[in-house]
Design a protein around this motif. Structure first.
Motif, mmCIF file in Angstrom:
data_model
loop_
_atom_site.group_PDB
_atom_site.id
_atom_site.type_symbol
_atom_site.label_atom_id
_atom_site.label_comp_id
_atom_site.label_asym_id
_atom_site.label_seq_id
_atom_site.Cartn_x
_atom_site.Cartn_y
_atom_site.Cartn_z
ATOM 1 N N ILE A 1 0.863 -0.834 0.013
ATOM 2 C CA ILE A 1 -0.025 0.616 0.053
ATOM 3 C C ILE A 1 0.660 1.744 -0.071
ATOM 4 C CG2 ILE A 1 -1.799 1.337 1.578
ATOM 5 C CD1 ILE A 1 -2.750 -1.359 2.039
ATOM 6 N N TRP A 2 2.213 0.812 0.938
ATOM 7 C CA TRP A 2 2.330 2.665 1.202
ATOM 8 C C TRP A 2 3.715 2.745 -0.460
ATOM 9 C CZ3 TRP A 2 0.030 2.581 4.652
ATOM 10 C CH2 TRP A 2 0.053 1.609 6.223
ATOM 11 N N ARG A 3 3.862 1.291 -1.376
ATOM 12 C CA ARG A 3 4.282 1.836 -2.491
ATOM 13 C C ARG A 3 3.505 2.178 -3.532
ATOM 14 N NH1 ARG A 3 8.102 -2.779 -0.703
ATOM 15 N NH2 ARG A 3 5.902 -4.429 -1.920
ATOM 16 N N VAL A 4 2.024 1.928 -3.265
ATOM 17 C CA VAL A 4 1.120 2.948 -4.413
ATOM 18 C C VAL A 4 1.169 3.856 -4.201
ATOM 19 C CG1 VAL A 4 -1.237 2.700 -4.736
ATOM 20 C CG2 VAL A 4 0.002 0.303 -4.459
ATOM 21 N N ARG B 1 3.121 8.672 -5.949
ATOM 22 C CA ARG B 1 1.759 9.471 -6.685
ATOM 23 C C ARG B 1 0.327 9.706 -6.249
ATOM 24 N NH1 ARG B 1 -2.597 4.291 -9.188
ATOM 25 N NH2 ARG B 1 -0.357 3.225 -9.664
ATOM 26 N N TYR B 2 0.315 9.478 -4.410
ATOM 27 C CA TYR B 2 -0.682 10.779 -3.671
ATOM 28 C C TYR B 2 -0.389 11.369 -2.789
ATOM 29 C CZ TYR B 2 -4.199 7.504 -5.876
ATOM 30 O OH TYR B 2 -5.087 5.924 -6.763
ATOM 31 N N VAL B 3 1.189 11.117 -2.455
ATOM 32 C CA VAL B 3 2.094 12.187 -1.692
ATOM 33 C C VAL B 3 3.092 11.934 -2.352
ATOM 34 C CG1 VAL B 3 0.638 10.978 0.661
ATOM 35 C CG2 VAL B 3 2.606 9.532 0.029
ATOM 36 N N PRO B 4 4.101 13.392 -1.636
ATOM 37 C CA PRO B 4 5.148 13.116 -1.599
ATOM 38 C C PRO B 4 6.531 11.638 -1.843
ATOM 39 C CG PRO B 4 4.646 14.555 -0.650
ATOM 40 C CD PRO B 4 3.817 14.268 -0.268
ATOM 41 N N ALA B 5 7.362 11.928 -3.069
ATOM 42 C CA ALA B 5 8.086 10.872 -2.931
ATOM 43 C C ALA B 5 9.111 10.825 -1.922
ATOM 44 C CB ALA B 5 8.800 10.878 -4.046
ATOM 45 N N ASP B 6 9.314 11.642 -0.904
ATOM 46 C CA ASP B 6 9.867 11.170 -0.179
ATOM 47 C C ASP B 6 9.723 11.642 1.453
ATOM 48 O OD1 ASP B 6 8.865 14.245 0.239
ATOM 49 O OD2 ASP B 6 10.664 14.769 0.891
ATOM 50 N N THR B 7 7.570 11.145 1.913
ATOM 51 C CA THR B 7 7.415 10.716 2.640
ATOM 52 C C THR B 7 7.205 9.399 3.474
ATOM 53 O OG1 THR B 7 5.228 12.454 1.667
ATOM 54 C CG2 THR B 7 4.908 9.990 3.288
ATOM 55 N N ASP B 8 7.498 9.502 4.201
ATOM 56 C CA ASP B 8 8.134 8.344 5.319
ATOM 57 C C ASP B 8 7.053 7.227 5.471
ATOM 58 O OD1 ASP B 8 9.047 6.168 7.011
ATOM 59 O OD2 ASP B 8 9.987 8.617 8.547
ATOM 60 N N PRO B 9 7.306 5.887 5.044
ATOM 61 C CA PRO B 9 5.967 4.885 5.123
ATOM 62 C C PRO B 9 5.144 4.967 6.656
ATOM 63 C CG PRO B 9 7.909 4.212 4.022
ATOM 64 C CD PRO B 9 8.372 5.968 4.162
#
Length: 433
Positions: free
Chosen positions: A254-257, A261-269
């Motif tokens: 889910i985090w990979r999706v 796509r829906y949150v910035p690429a540097d978002t911490d899982p």
């Protein structure tokens, strides 16, 4: 010009101007009420009932067999959310509702999958983007108002001839192809080159790339509506097992999706994990959903709770920044807390992971792209004598060059429902598989 002071508090005379001036046929009705009525009565809105929202309905064992959500039902739900949130913040509710109802009008058959196919076909005539197509429909293609402005003084369509504020509120991406303010490679844009004159008129006095406040409300209402309802329908159809949301391997998917796509690429899982856990820990979360009447009622309550949660968070944060006054046009920015955006993004990612990424859906989408590509080729070979509706046949005959003629073919295909696209394809092509 229509009156402004009493009927449109918070708005200026230029906001209610129309590209083609016209008299008010019913005194006392506001310009934005007229906009909303025009959208509601349009053929383009009705056709959304036959266009895919996420997956194509009507296939045995597929999501939403009994009561599928379509582009139309999504637009109606988005409009309800946007109208109430906009009104709470001081926007004209009819204006926001008109924008929400019209924001998806330009989407072609087969949803975003169809967008991809048409963008490939139209790459040498300006590309295809559903939001740019919506502006084209509202200002050019949807039959409602005409002016004598063509060569020789013949009538020219001005679409629904909505107010400047309504068209601006429906513009999610206020830039042309390749003009994204931070990502020039983005495929998202809101206007084709052919439609820049009316776009420039709509954006008169606006800061480049900046969305008006009503468009920001519409955009958030869109996110809220489809994130919550796709999750609801996925559970109802049995494609989402709520127990899997506790599994670490499933969560990593889910985090990979979501990330990029829906949150910035540097978002911490870990941020997304916290967002999902906050939702799961709520008393109303649909734990142990089994499809029973009680479980369905609990799920509908969860849907209402989620929509209220996301809207109240945005309303509260926006009021905290801007105070209690009337907010409209370019006088404010909608504030959505990061934590709330993460919660919304997690729901979107869950629906993508368990609904849209199913193997049978991937196969179906591949077939749909082939159908639209073959349909475009067939229309190119046979137009205008076969395949084009009378409206587009006339536009094809009047087109000045091959590029313009190709755009007419794109307009024709984009106007079709899923069923109409399949039917026209079957009539114009002989497929060998």
């Amino acid at each position: 010009m229509e009156g402004i002071a009493a009927h449109h508090p918070g708005y200026e005379a230029s906001d209610v101007e129309r590209w083609a001036a016209e008299p008010d046929k019913r005194p006392g009705r506001t310009a934005f009420q007229r906009d909303r009525a025009r959208v509601l009565h349009s053929g383009a809105l009705r056709r959304l009932a036959g266009k895919t929202q996420v997956v194509t309905p009507g296939v045995t064992g597929q999501l939403w067999d009994a009561s599928p959500r379509t582009r139309l039902t999504h637009s109606l739900e988005c409009a309800q959310v946007g109208r109430e949130l906009g009104a709470a913040l001081g926007c004209d509710p009819d204006l926001v509702e008109a924008a929400c109802l019209s924001h998806d009008m330009g989407h072609p058959p087969f949803g975003h999958n169809g967008e991809q196919a048409l963008n490939d076909f139209a790459k040498d005539c300006g590309g295809f983007e559903g939001n740019a197509q919506s502006l084209r429909l509202l200002t050019r293609l949807e039959p409602k108002r005409f002016v004598r402005g063509g060569p020789g003084g013949e009538p020219v369509s001005v679409g629904l001839n909505l107010t400047r504020a309504a068209l601006d509120a429906a513009t999610k991406y206020p830039w042309a192809r390749g003009g994204h303010p931070t990502d020039p490679q983005s495929v998202k844009f809101g206007v084709y080159e052919d439609d820049l004159p009316v776009f420039d008129w709509v954006r008169q006095g606006a800061e480049p790339h900046r969305k008006c406040f009503e468009a920001q409300v519409m955009d958030w209402a869109d996110d809220v509506a489809y994130s919550v309802h796709d999750f609801e329908d996925g559970l109802h159809a049995g494609h989402i097992d709520p127990n899997l949301l506790f599994s670490e391997p499933e969560r990593e998917d889910i985090w990979r999706v979501a990330i990029g796509r829906y949150v910035p690429a540097d978002t911490d899982p870990a941020e997304l994990a916290e967002a999902l856990d906050r939702l799961i820990d709520e008393e109303w979360w649909p734990h142990g959903y089994d499809g029973s009447a009680v479980a369905q009622a609990r799920l509908k309550d969860a849907t209402s709770q989620l929509i209220g949660r996301f809207c109240l968070a945005a309303e509260g944060a926006t009021r905290e920044r801007h105070g209690s006054g009337r907010l409209s046009r370019y006088g404010a920015e909608l504030v959505v807390p990061r934590a709330t955006r993460n919660e919304c993004a997690v729901l979107k990612a869950v629906a993508v992971r368990y609904v849209m990424q199913r193997e049978e859906q991937e196969r179906l989408r591949a077939d749909q792209r082939i159908i639209l590509a073959e349909l475009a080729e067939a229309l190119t070979a046979r137009a205008p004598s076969e395949g084009l509706d009378p409206q587009f046949r006339a536009l094809f005959a009047a087109a000045r060059d091959d590029r313009a003629r190709k755009r007419v073919i794109v307009d024709q295909i984009a106007s079709l429902t899923d069923a109409a696209a399949l039917s026209l394809h079957a009539r114009l092509t002989v497929r060998h598989r």
